[in-house]
Design a protein around this motif. Structure first.
Motif, short mmCIF file in Angstrom:
data_model
loop_
_atom_site.label_atom_id
_atom_site.label_comp_id
_atom_site.label_asym_id
_atom_site.label_seq_id
_atom_site.Cartn_x
_atom_site.Cartn_y
_atom_site.Cartn_z
N GLY A 175 42.70 37.25 43.03
CA GLY A 175 43.78 36.98 42.10
C GLY A 175 44.48 35.67 42.40
N ARG A 176 44.73 35.43 43.67
CA ARG A 176 45.41 34.19 44.06
C ARG A 176 44.54 32.97 43.85
N ALA A 177 43.22 33.16 43.90
CA ALA A 177 42.29 32.04 43.70
C ALA A 177 42.02 31.79 42.22
N GLY A 178 42.60 32.60 41.37
CA GLY A 178 42.40 32.41 39.93
C GLY A 178 41.06 32.89 39.41
N TRP A 179 40.43 33.82 40.12
CA TRP A 179 39.13 34.33 39.69
C TRP A 179 39.27 35.15 38.41
N GLN A 180 38.22 35.12 37.61
CA GLN A 180 38.11 36.02 36.46
C GLN A 180 37.52 37.33 36.97
N VAL A 181 38.31 38.39 36.93
CA VAL A 181 37.89 39.68 37.47
C VAL A 181 37.72 40.68 36.34
N THR A 182 36.57 41.31 36.28
CA THR A 182 36.26 42.30 35.25
C THR A 182 36.08 43.66 35.91
N GLU A 183 36.66 44.68 35.33
CA GLU A 183 36.53 46.03 35.85
C GLU A 183 35.70 46.86 34.88
N LEU A 184 34.65 47.50 35.40
CA LEU A 184 33.77 48.35 34.60
C LEU A 184 33.83 49.78 35.10
N ASN A 185 33.77 50.73 34.18
CA ASN A 185 33.69 52.13 34.57
C ASN A 185 32.37 52.39 35.30
#
Length: 219
Positions: A175-185
């Protein structure tokens, strides 16, 4: 070939099923964290590469597995070796990373049976995930034990936790590095019969994990 790091401590009962379900194009690296039940021999017999990790702790096992992964195919997955996740689902996690749609794809557990995820562990996870959302702005609802990202970028984050705080430190750092994070079920199954989770299997195990994760938040 996509490497899959499997942190392992006494998972002899689960490994045959887990390794047999590894999809085509994925290669298992079992990061053995001092197993005494023959897990390493079983892993080798089922075609996995085994890395012996002398330093105890989930984070230590994951880090050793990342170091051992093939740098030529930069995308790597991490998944528990206890049979609670089906490796066949990993193909959904790798796609967004390869396509550039996400820097990190993490799993949000969806229990297939109520016994898969005890209430004490679910509540602790929800509290920590809410803290992560507030701290980072990431839309994540699980401190997930399934993830995919580029090996080089994971190592560049220079994560330091070598215990159960590792997954939380990863999310905070991403989050601090500005990453695009996707959460999948991802389906969350009961563990292999006769085994017990080091974290969710007991209240004490969950308390230890929460302690490690609180230490990460305190930093």
């Amino acid at each position: 070939m996509t490497d899959v790091v499997l942190p392992c401590l006494n998972e002899a009962a689960a490994l045959p099923w887990v390794l047999a379900r590894m999809p085509a194009g994925f290669r298992a690296i079992v990061a053995d964290n001092g197993s005494t039940d023959g897990s390493a021999d079983i892993a080798r017999a089922h075609g996995a590469r085994v890395v012996s990790v002398s330093q105890p702790g989930y984070g230590a096992a994951v880090h050793a597995g990342l170091i051992a992964a093939d740098p030529d195919d930069d995308v790597v997955c991490v998944m528990d070796a206890d049979g609670s996740f089906d490796p066949c689902e990993l193909t959904r996690f790798v796609g967004p990373v390869r396509e550039g749609a996400a820097d990190l794809v993490v799993g949000r557990r969806r229990p297939t049976r109520w016994t898969s995820w005890p209430a004490h562990a679910r509540i602790g996870n929800a509290i920590l995930a809410r803290r992560v959302r507030r701290m980072t702005g990431l839309a994540v609802y699980d401190i997930g034990p399934v993830r995919a990202a580029r090996r080089s970028e994971l190592l560049a984050l220079d994560l330091r936790d070598r215990r159960f705080g590792y997954p939380l430190e990863l999310l905070v750092a991403a989050g601090r590095a500005g990453w695009q994070v996707t959460e999948l079920n991802v389906s969350y199954h009961p563990r292999a019969q006769g085994t017990k989770s080091k974290v969710t299997g007991t209240v004490l195990g969950t308390a230890r994990a929460i302690r490690d994760m609180r230490a990460v938040l305190a930093r």
